[in-house]
Design an enzyme around this catalytic site. Sequence first.
Site, PDB file in Angstrom:
ATOM      1  N   GLY A  46       0.796  -1.222   0.000  1.00 46.88           N
ATOM      2  CA  GLY A  46       0.000   0.000   0.000  1.00 46.88           C
ATOM      3  C   GLY A  46       0.826   1.267   0.000  1.00 46.88           C
ATOM      4  CD  GLU A  47       4.925   1.556   3.730  1.00 45.40           C
ATOM      5  OE1 GLU A  47       6.006   2.067   3.367  1.00 45.40           O
ATOM      6  OE2 GLU A  47       4.793   0.842   4.737  1.00 45.40           O
TER       7      GLU A  47
END
Length: 1461
Positions: A659-660
Amino acid sequence: MGNLNPQFGPNSFNGERKESPARPSGGALACMVNSEIGAVLAVMRRNVRWGVRYVEDDDKLEHSLIHSLKELRKQIFSWQHQWNNIDPAVYLQPFLDVIQSDETGAPITGVALSSVYKILSLDIVDLNTVNAGDAMHLIVDAVTSCRFEVTDPASEEVVLMKILQVLLACVKSTASVRLSNQHVCNIINTCFRVVHQASSKGELLQRIARQTMHELVRCIFSHLPDIDNAGHPLANGSRSQVHEEVATNKERTSESKQLENGNAGVEHGGQSSMNASKASTSACGMSESGTNESITEATTAMEPTNNDEKLMMEPFGVPCMVEIFHFLCSLLNVIENVEFGPRSNPIAYDEDVPLFALGLINSAIELGGPYISRHPQLLAIVQDELFRNLMLFGSSMSPLILSTVCSIVLTLYHHLRTELKVQLEAFLSCVLLRIAQSKHGSSYQQQEVAMEALVDLCRQQTFVAEMYANFDCDITCNNLFEDLANLLSKSAFPVNGPLSAMHILALDGLISMVQGMAEWQGHEPPSSDASNDEGYKAFWTMTCENYSDPTYWVPFVHKSKYIKRKLMIGADHFNRDPKKGLEFLQGMHLLPEKLDAQSVACFFRYTAGLDKNLVGDFLGSHDEFCVEVLHEFAITFDFRDMNLDTALRLFLGNFRLPGESQKIQRVLEAFAERYYEQSTDILNNKDAALLLSYSLILLNTDQHNAQVKKKMTEEDFIRNNRRINGGKDLPREYLSELYHSICENEIQMVPDQSAAFPVMASSRWINVMHKSKKTSPFILCDSRDSLNYDMFAILSGPTIAAMSVVFDQVEQEDILQTCIDGFLSVAKIAACYHLDDVLDDLVVSLCKFTTLLSPLSVEEFIISLGDETKARMATATVFTIANRYGDYIRTGWKNILDCVLSLHKVGLLPASLASDAEYDMEPSSDPEQGKPATTSFSTSHMPSVAIPRKSSGLMGRFSQLLSFDVEEPRSQPTEEQLAAQQRSRETIQTCHIDSIFTECKFLQAESLMQLVKALVLAADQLRKGTGSTEDEDTAVFCLELLITITLNNRDRIMLIWQGVYEHISDIVQSTSMPCTLVEKAVFGLIKICQRLLPYKENLTDELLRSLQLVLKLDARVADAYCEHITQEVMHLVKANAAHIRSHVGWRTIISMLSITARHPEASEVGFEALTFIMADAAHLLPSNYILCVDAARQFAESRVGEVNRSVSALDLMAGSVVCLVRWSCETKNAGDEEAAMKANQDIGEMWLRLVQGLRKVCLDQREEVRNHAILMLQRSLAGVDGIHLPNILWLQCFDLVIFTLLDDLLEISLGKSPKDYRNMEGTLVLAMKLMSKVFLQLLLDLWRLPSFCKLWLGILNRMERYMNIKFRGRRSEKIHELIPELLKNTLLVMKTTGLLTPSDTIGGDSFWQLTWLHVKNISPALQLEVFPARELEQPHARHIKTGGTPAPDGTVLVQASDTTA
């Protein structure tokens, strides 16, 4: 008139036309064609339009159609024998003109079509006909462009049916091979249009149209096996190459035109087609536009492009089959965009078209079969397009569609499994296994269909083994075999409800798997474990040298499975803690000791079961090593010839994108770099690939996120990606294609890893196709059982449990029999692989169903067994397993014996059960045949239901014999009860229970020991139980079985002897009163010795030592059985005396015989046995001599028998001296001095024991025995001339035997009543004579001894005492006469030998003086009688003879050889 009906028989199924009779002659053909011309003309004349009108100016002639027919009529009779040389167009064209004419009505067109069909069916046009190909093309062109005027719906349907008839005849004709690829495609296209149009017409036309379509497909694909044959007419078609991507240009659509002027037509190639407007609505009510567009697109799929026109005009072969197959697959796209889900209505969509298409596809595959794999074009369609649609329709809510799909997959497995490994894995895991589970929203009907499909697959001979070898043993594949086994076992268990058809179906699948293994089962040992680690080796590089040779692939799959198991464990560790997981894998040698990026990347890439979130986090990490792993991970992908979206789907399908943003950046950079390396056609640099990848991910989120309300348009997407390709724009078509691909098929950003069987989305199919290019070859398993051991280890436990549960709950006999077959198959495999625990579990489960362990009365027990089919089947199965596979039963013997004992208690066992199979007792002399001897079995008479009688008597009364009709029952049983009893008896008879014990000699050692252990345990429990008569009888039965087993295993007796002996010992020593059990124990023990002694000389001592138990019997028990024990011992001795050599053995035997000496009933038999041993010294040995002498003495002393027996015993004792003499001679001849010295010493001791024994009998109260004993003693003392006995031994003999005897007799005479010891006077006389004779016999040997004087004085002393004895106050005249005479004789001998002379100086004249001192007390006048006065006056000593030698004391003696006794 003259038309033949189309054949829709079995031959059509094979693509063959039914054989016609012999071809008519030319004239007959002319007549036939003439009749068809007449028929067409007749129909045309009936129509007013076609009536011929002649006008005056004669300008209007008849119509051209009529004219051409008439002209043909003129010519045909001139072609008598030249029909093959006539161009068929000449006689076909007039009819074809009628068919193609817009002016003809339906009746006329129909008759013309019938005529053409007749010509085709008669094979007038064949391969030998000139221009046959052109003629066939003319027919197809004319029929496919048929035009006619519609007058009524019925006539229209008739014409359409005749069109189908003619087209089918074209394909079935022998000249059909002359058709081009394009014409065959046109035939299929036209027939499908008729099928589509028929949906709005009558039912008959619909059915005929569909059937014709099936026939056409069968006929066409039936040629596929022959296409590779060089000589086949179709072979030329296979030489052309067709592009894998079949032309599906949707822009080339044929326009459907409306009815014009009341005419309807069927045409191709852009001309007017069939009236599609009337068929615009499908049968199941789908939208008009959607269906028609899809149908139109499907039908135009076979139309060639300009590039393919040349290829399509060649004679038909693979190209047209590729087009047709692609067309059939495209039909499945009719409802491609219809979504299915758990809430969909099963009949809310049109299932007619896909069912029809699936049926056609199945027909093509059935006939094309394995030959499809020879043609890459066809195989490519099957691998991709077909299977993709099968996966889609496999998720259908319609059970009918699912069933059809499953049938196709089964056919594909049968023919093409080697080419469809990954596709089959996907279908099984994502369709069948998923639907068969009840937790994915599937209906019961769907589950049942899926389960039936799985079971059908399990019934295939090689399916189970191939599943395991290709999937469970492949590191990159799912464990489908384990998944299937788990699913079937769980589905077979009724959890909270009654048993259903689904449970039975699942059980059938399990049993099919097991039976398949059992049928293959050979006698190979379990496969060797592949666990021998050889250090680290890159597991993803493992390959097999030869996937078709079992000697190569069998070890390979074993090793692969071993590595896969370790990988699964490693994956589990990684999912808990990535760092520790990698360390664990290093320890397991799956990763190198020093981690490198490539090995970790390949672990992520090729290991199933990893947490994809953790993998994504690891790959996206900024750690230097993780970055290296990421780039190595990207390198493992091959993106060549892939669109960017396809490559991205493949890449992201292996992990979850973090997700980063930074992690996303790193991951996509690695992807873009790899993609650009392999795809540089459009993209100018890797930055373009990176930016476009980002754009696709954003588009994917935009299009498929429900929270995004305003969706990105195609223009927006293109605008967003301007100037990203090195400052230039990407092609609009390229971006448009990417846009639509993402919109239609979402990129799965969150891989499905929670569900065991995920849904096959479109994006996942890309991964499947990519994997299919990289996977290892499919392994074909033959009938070897190389993998059965591993599979059975997984399958056995769940299968036994499932079968047991179902067997417990059902009553239907067919299902019960299925379970029984499964039980036997499991037993066979378990026995083959020596899986003792599996076999024991199986036996335990089955015994529960026999009802033999239920606490019922005898009557209830037998009737229950007879009434319950389940119980009888289970009982028969238990004993079948025991008989067939007893070698590998261990703890299960306990349960089997419990069943046997239950049957014994109710008297259902066969009479031969406890008999010794090798050594049956001799049959009875009873003239009545069939009755067992009293020493063999006891018969239990059973009326309706019998209570077994207590077994009693001697050896071999082993069990109860079933009999229902011997005597009248107390209460008359019903017919049902009698039938139940008969069934029970028949069931037990078929079990062959007796074979378990009589054939136990063939059991393996471990199984035999467990059987004996179970028997001993059961018997001990019974003895320690309630003590009831029934328990005692059962304990007796156990003992009999134990004895039977022992006797049947004489060659390995030591395996079980300890347990048997301890059990019998326990019985003997714990029993204080006579009973059947101790009787069986004692006689069984003796019987064992009787039978085994002749064969086991090395065990003789061990066996005979066991008989000491008999000596430990309680006095009351011993007394009760003494006579019979002695009889058996006598039989043992007579049969085995030669085999008994040791002292220990003889001591036991003689001890038992000695005991009988004072037993009234047993003494006679005991003495007979002793006589057998001692008579003529037949079996006397140094090891038993003293024992026998002592035993004979006891019989001699015994007053139980007659005097004669005591006398005989004394004779035996005295006669045994012969043995001592013989042994002494043998010792001298042996030559070994040391051994001879030892042997002589032993012989002397034996002789001393003999004479001591005789001395004791000389004191017997009975005169005859007493006197005979003295005589035998004298004989024994005198008969040892051949034995060298030391003088010291003779002195002992005088002290211990002769002097003691005289003293004892004197004491008896003085102290005992004459009534008790009659005629002691005669005995004393005999004793005195005995002493005198022995002394004189030994005189010359004993004078040398220092103690000779003492011996002489002892003799004189006894004579003196005997002289003084009185009987009833008076001296005995016999003794007074005898003793002086004996003494005188002795003195004379001593005088003669020079041992006694007046000048003797022994002891300072003491010897002479002492002698005469005692002699004077006996007889004063005796000195002068021996030594007259003149001799006493001679002062000097005399030498008796020359050669004398002086004694140490000064006496001169002569040599013994010079004297006479």
